[in-house]
Design an enzyme around this catalytic site. Sequence first.
Site, PDB file in Angstrom:
ATOM      1  N   PHE A 238     -17.009 -13.226  14.630  1.00  0.00           N
ATOM      2  CA  PHE A 238     -18.261 -13.587  14.846  1.00  0.00           C
ATOM      3  C   PHE A 238     -18.615 -13.301  16.212  1.00  0.00           C
ATOM      4  CE2 PHE A 238     -19.815 -14.379  10.744  1.00  0.00           C
ATOM      5  CZ  PHE A 238     -18.806 -14.238   9.847  1.00  0.00           C
ATOM      6  N   ASN A 239     -18.991 -14.099  17.091  1.00  0.00           N
ATOM      7  CA  ASN A 239     -19.786 -13.608  18.300  1.00  0.00           C
ATOM      8  C   ASN A 239     -18.977 -14.125  19.428  1.00  0.00           C
ATOM      9  OD1 ASN A 239     -21.882 -13.082  16.348  1.00  0.00           O
ATOM     10  ND2 ASN A 239     -22.895 -12.391  18.405  1.00  0.00           N
TER      11      ASN A 239
ATOM     12  N   ALA B  49      -7.879  -1.727  20.198  1.00  0.00           N
ATOM     13  CA  ALA B  49      -8.296  -0.677  20.739  1.00  0.00           C
ATOM     14  C   ALA B  49      -9.536   0.135  20.014  1.00  0.00           C
ATOM     15  CB  ALA B  49      -7.013   0.208  21.136  1.00  0.00           C
TER      16      ALA B  49
ATOM     17  N   GLU C  74     -34.095  -3.174  17.430  1.00  0.00           N
ATOM     18  CA  GLU C  74     -33.614  -2.508  15.945  1.00  0.00           C
ATOM     19  C   GLU C  74     -32.205  -2.830  15.479  1.00  0.00           C
ATOM     20  OE1 GLU C  74     -33.915   1.709  14.259  1.00  0.00           O
ATOM     21  OE2 GLU C  74     -34.485   1.656  16.115  1.00  0.00           O
TER      22      GLU C  74
ATOM     23  N   LYS D  96     -15.662   0.089  11.275  1.00  0.00           N
ATOM     24  CA  LYS D  96     -15.026  -1.221  11.056  1.00  0.00           C
ATOM     25  C   LYS D  96     -15.091  -1.406   9.400  1.00  0.00           C
ATOM     26  CE  LYS D  96     -14.305  -3.188  15.043  1.00  0.00           C
ATOM     27  NZ  LYS D  96     -13.174  -3.015  15.683  1.00  0.00           N
TER      28      LYS D  96
ATOM     29  N   ASN E 272     -24.634  -7.183  25.190  1.00  0.00           N
ATOM     30  CA  ASN E 272     -24.645  -8.657  24.346  1.00  0.00           C
ATOM     31  C   ASN E 272     -25.137  -9.820  25.359  1.00  0.00           C
ATOM     32  OD1 ASN E 272     -21.506  -7.127  23.610  1.00  0.00           O
ATOM     33  ND2 ASN E 272     -22.852  -7.769  22.186  1.00  0.00           N
TER      34      ASN E 272
ATOM     35  N   PHE F 142     -34.855 -10.573  22.676  1.00  0.00           N
ATOM     36  CA  PHE F 142     -35.485  -9.519  21.624  1.00  0.00           C
ATOM     37  C   PHE F 142     -35.946 -10.393  20.457  1.00  0.00           C
ATOM     38  CE2 PHE F 142     -31.757  -7.062  23.409  1.00  0.00           C
ATOM     39  CZ  PHE F 142     -32.581  -6.588  24.579  1.00  0.00           C
TER      40      PHE F 142
ATOM     41  N   ASN G 137     -12.273   0.982  28.962  1.00  0.00           N
ATOM     42  CA  ASN G 137     -13.040  -0.101  29.072  1.00  0.00           C
ATOM     43  C   ASN G 137     -12.534  -1.303  29.737  1.00  0.00           C
ATOM     44  OD1 ASN G 137     -15.998  -0.881  28.792  1.00  0.00           O
ATOM     45  ND2 ASN G 137     -15.413  -2.079  27.094  1.00  0.00           N
ATOM     46  N   SER G 138     -11.725  -1.186  30.347  1.00  0.00           N
ATOM     47  CA  SER G 138     -10.778  -2.125  31.225  1.00  0.00           C
ATOM     48  C   SER G 138     -10.188  -1.500  32.384  1.00  0.00           C
ATOM     49  CB  SER G 138      -9.867  -2.950  30.043  1.00  0.00           C
ATOM     50  OG  SER G 138      -9.005  -1.859  29.806  1.00  0.00           O
TER      51      SER G 138
ATOM     52  N   TYR H  87     -20.773   2.116  14.518  1.00  0.00           N
ATOM     53  CA  TYR H  87     -19.750   1.299  14.584  1.00  0.00           C
ATOM     54  C   TYR H  87     -19.433   0.130  13.507  1.00  0.00           C
ATOM     55  CZ  TYR H  87     -17.710  -3.140  16.529  1.00  0.00           C
ATOM     56  OH  TYR H  87     -16.939  -4.480  16.665  1.00  0.00           O
TER      57      TYR H  87
ATOM     58  N   SER I 193     -14.838  -7.359  12.101  1.00  0.00           N
ATOM     59  CA  SER I 193     -16.310  -7.772  12.750  1.00  0.00           C
ATOM     60  C   SER I 193     -17.060  -8.370  11.384  1.00  0.00           C
ATOM     61  CB  SER I 193     -17.037  -6.822  13.414  1.00  0.00           C
ATOM     62  OG  SER I 193     -18.436  -7.030  13.594  1.00  0.00           O
TER      63      SER I 193
HETATM   64  P1  NAD Z   1     -12.930  -4.406  24.825  1.00  0.00           P
HETATM   65  O1  NAD Z   1     -13.597  -3.205  24.886  1.00  0.00           O
HETATM   66  O2  NAD Z   1     -12.914  -5.175  26.237  1.00  0.00           O
HETATM   67  O3  NAD Z   1     -11.423  -3.926  24.583  1.00  0.00           O
HETATM   68  C1  NAD Z   1     -10.955  -2.977  24.120  1.00  0.00           C
HETATM   69  C2  NAD Z   1      -9.942  -2.163  24.729  1.00  0.00           C
HETATM   70  O4  NAD Z   1      -9.354  -1.263  24.045  1.00  0.00           O
HETATM   71  C3  NAD Z   1     -10.419  -1.782  26.132  1.00  0.00           C
HETATM   72  O5  NAD Z   1      -9.408  -2.366  27.180  1.00  0.00           O
HETATM   73  C4  NAD Z   1     -10.168  -0.340  26.162  1.00  0.00           C
HETATM   74  O6  NAD Z   1      -9.899   0.487  27.379  1.00  0.00           O
HETATM   75  C5  NAD Z   1      -9.225  -0.206  24.994  1.00  0.00           C
HETATM   76  N1  NAD Z   1      -9.295   1.100  24.315  1.00  0.00           N
HETATM   77  C6  NAD Z   1     -10.169   1.779  23.524  1.00  0.00           C
HETATM   78  N2  NAD Z   1      -9.815   2.727  23.035  1.00  0.00           N
HETATM   79  C7  NAD Z   1      -8.491   3.058  23.205  1.00  0.00           C
HETATM   80  C8  NAD Z   1      -7.708   4.005  23.154  1.00  0.00           C
HETATM   81  N3  NAD Z   1      -7.779   5.270  22.160  1.00  0.00           N
HETATM   82  N4  NAD Z   1      -6.579   3.947  23.482  1.00  0.00           N
HETATM   83  C9  NAD Z   1      -6.022   2.967  24.002  1.00  0.00           C
HETATM   84  N5  NAD Z   1      -7.049   1.982  24.549  1.00  0.00           N
HETATM   85  C10 NAD Z   1      -8.221   1.916  23.925  1.00  0.00           C
HETATM   86  O7  NAD Z   1     -13.319  -5.107  23.943  1.00  0.00           O
HETATM   87  P2  NAD Z   1     -13.301  -6.485  23.069  1.00  0.00           P
HETATM   88  O8  NAD Z   1     -14.430  -7.183  23.024  1.00  0.00           O
HETATM   89  O9  NAD Z   1     -11.982  -7.021  23.736  1.00  0.00           O
HETATM   90  O10 NAD Z   1     -13.052  -6.049  21.629  1.00  0.00           O
HETATM   91  C11 NAD Z   1     -11.693  -5.817  20.995  1.00  0.00           C
HETATM   92  C12 NAD Z   1     -11.837  -5.368  19.646  1.00  0.00           C
HETATM   93  O11 NAD Z   1     -12.690  -6.458  18.989  1.00  0.00           O
HETATM   94  C13 NAD Z   1     -12.523  -4.173  19.529  1.00  0.00           C
HETATM   95  O12 NAD Z   1     -12.018  -3.388  18.232  1.00  0.00           O
HETATM   96  C14 NAD Z   1     -14.014  -4.643  18.970  1.00  0.00           C
HETATM   97  O13 NAD Z   1     -14.889  -3.673  18.057  1.00  0.00           O
HETATM   98  C15 NAD Z   1     -13.831  -5.752  17.968  1.00  0.00           C
HETATM   99  N6  NAD Z   1     -14.734  -6.927  18.028  1.00  0.00           N
HETATM  100  C16 NAD Z   1     -15.340  -7.203  19.296  1.00  0.00           C
HETATM  101  C17 NAD Z   1     -16.510  -8.101  19.273  1.00  0.00           C
HETATM  102  C18 NAD Z   1     -16.957  -8.625  20.365  1.00  0.00           C
HETATM  103  O14 NAD Z   1     -18.095  -9.267  20.471  1.00  0.00           O
HETATM  104  N7  NAD Z   1     -16.332  -8.388  21.631  1.00  0.00           N
HETATM  105  C19 NAD Z   1     -16.962  -8.662  18.023  1.00  0.00           C
HETATM  106  C20 NAD Z   1     -16.275  -8.183  16.877  1.00  0.00           C
HETATM  107  C21 NAD Z   1     -15.106  -7.313  16.798  1.00  0.00           C
HETATM  108  N1  UDP Z   2     -30.018 -10.757  22.745  1.00  0.00           N
HETATM  109  C1  UDP Z   2     -31.321 -10.738  23.601  1.00  0.00           C
HETATM  110  N2  UDP Z   2     -31.091 -10.174  24.691  1.00  0.00           N
HETATM  111  C2  UDP Z   2     -30.132  -9.307  25.108  1.00  0.00           C
HETATM  112  C3  UDP Z   2     -29.075  -9.339  24.349  1.00  0.00           C
HETATM  113  C4  UDP Z   2     -29.073 -10.018  22.849  1.00  0.00           C
HETATM  114  O1  UDP Z   2     -32.227 -11.209  22.903  1.00  0.00           O
HETATM  115  O2  UDP Z   2     -30.217  -8.998  26.237  1.00  0.00           O
HETATM  116  C5  UDP Z   2     -30.269 -11.322  21.185  1.00  0.00           C
HETATM  117  C6  UDP Z   2     -29.960 -10.246  20.214  1.00  0.00           C
HETATM  118  O3  UDP Z   2     -31.082  -9.833  19.681  1.00  0.00           O
HETATM  119  C7  UDP Z   2     -29.203 -11.090  19.209  1.00  0.00           C
HETATM  120  C8  UDP Z   2     -28.439 -12.158  19.790  1.00  0.00           C
HETATM  121  O4  UDP Z   2     -28.893 -12.238  21.114  1.00  0.00           O
HETATM  122  O5  UDP Z   2     -30.052 -11.902  18.549  1.00  0.00           O
HETATM  123  C9  UDP Z   2     -27.038 -11.937  19.866  1.00  0.00           C
HETATM  124  O6  UDP Z   2     -26.821 -10.390  20.370  1.00  0.00           O
HETATM  125  P1  UDP Z   2     -25.279  -9.760  20.868  1.00  0.00           P
HETATM  126  O7  UDP Z   2     -25.651  -8.447  21.023  1.00  0.00           O
HETATM  127  O8  UDP Z   2     -24.715 -10.789  21.832  1.00  0.00           O
HETATM  128  O9  UDP Z   2     -24.427  -9.946  19.371  1.00  0.00           O
HETATM  129  P2  UDP Z   2     -24.794  -9.354  18.074  1.00  0.00           P
HETATM  130  O10 UDP Z   2     -24.902 -10.099  17.020  1.00  0.00           O
HETATM  131  O11 UDP Z   2     -25.934  -8.394  17.917  1.00  0.00           O
HETATM  132  O12 UDP Z   2     -23.546  -8.520  17.813  1.00  0.00           O
END
Ligand code: NAD
Ligand code: UDP
Length: 341
Positions: free
Chosen positions: A178-179, A81, A293, A153, A199, A218, A35-36, A149, A124
């Site tokens: 958080f977000n 990851a 949902e 976590k 998102n 939404f 995913n990168s 998901y 998360s």
């Molecule tokens: P992201 O997808 O940008 O980064 C995750 C990275 O992990 C990617 O580069 C992907 O290629 C790599 N990856 C996934 N599976 C792998 C594997 N098996 N081996 C090697 N590499 C692998 O996501 P992000 O937004 O940077 O999130 C990072 C972490 O934070 C994740 O665990 C995610 O669940 C957690 N998180 C993210 C958010 C958010 O809103 N972005 C919120 C809460 C928690």
């Molecule tokens: N949201 C929205 N339209 C979109 C994506 C998200 O209205 O296309 C709203 C979603 O319903 C939530 C907020 O934005 O209320 C944050 O959503 P996001 O998926 O970014 O984060 P979450 O808190 O769900 O992890």
Amino acid sequence: MLVLLAGGAGYIGSHTAVELMAAGHDVIIVDNYSNSCPEAVERIAELAGRPVQAYEADVKDKAAMLAIFQQNKVDCVIHFAGLKAVGESVRKPLEYYRNNIDTTLTLLEAMRECGVPSIVFSSSATVYGEENPYPYIETMPHGSCSNPYGWTKSMMEQILEDAAKADPGLSVVLLRYFNPIGAHASGRIGEDPQGVPNNLMPYVAQVAVGRRDHLTIFGNDYPTPDGTCRRDHIHVVDLADGHVKAVEYAASHKGAEVFNLGTGTPYSVLEIVHAFERNSEKSVKFEFGPRREGDLAEFWANADKAAAVLGWKAERTLDDMCRDTWKWQSMNPQGYRSESE
Ligand code: NAD
Ligand code: UDP
């Protein structure tokens, strides 16, 4: 310290790599680029002003991880990851459980075999589930999650806590994000979702840059001040700085500790849209649609523990988050692909 970032080429990992290097640490990135892309690593090195060692490997591949730990004396691992799309996790639960749980177990086993003493984990706010009252505080019990998901976590937190209980030499720091939104102020690294963004912020940014016609909000009948959902949005560079503090804390503590990383202030979907318009000077077309949902009306963090124990507090404003997202999106309308293809 030498910090191994599993999943370090992704959105949060890339920003954390830059902040760790700015604080004088060295980093190794391990990513399978599912995913990168390697271009993100190039740009981390450019921002840091020094090369970054990166391995293309699957973190589930124990032999590969052992070889990396044997070649490098790693002080701390940060485990980013994971697969992270909530909706996709409902359609592909086995892939989510396999990837997220297996990466965690493999890392812990390889760390134990090679004597790596600490791990910081990307958790998360989703682990608070649907029952806890907000603001969420670390002492609350895990709730029941509405999707696979979230369950991964919750389970990974349990696995890491149990590992720390069994091994007095292991330090575990669980960071509940958080977000996260925003981007590095340079506009060189940022969030680059594949396909249609799930998102809010990347969707808003893609509407503003002309990649999508309009945003669907939404639901506008929630019991919130303007009827749209409210979330605790945090600038990704503040979040990255929280990791620097967590890595340094983990070096001097044993056992497991959990910290919320949020601002403590919620903003509604409409407030985000209007702040983005103000900061980008673009209009963001939107329409109201049905509720999504599984969405909660609102939640935010109590971030007092991170302030008291880690000495960390989010500093950046919503305007900073919108301005920096727009800088990244307008400089890279197609994400990393605009330069790497
Ligand atoms: P992201 O997808 O940008 O980064 C995750 C990275 O992990 C990617 O580069 C992907 O290629 C790599 N990856 C996934 N599976 C792998 C594997 N098996 N081996 C090697 N590499 C692998 O996501 P992000 O937004 O940077 O999130 C990072 C972490 O934070 C994740 O665990 C995610 O669940 C957690 N998180 C993210 C958010 C958010 O809103 N972005 C919120 C809460 C928690
Ligand atoms: N949201 C929205 N339209 C979109 C994506 C998200 O209205 O296309 C709203 C979603 O319903 C939530 C907020 O934005 O209320 C944050 O959503 P996001 O998926 O970014 O984060 P979450 O808190 O769900 O992890």
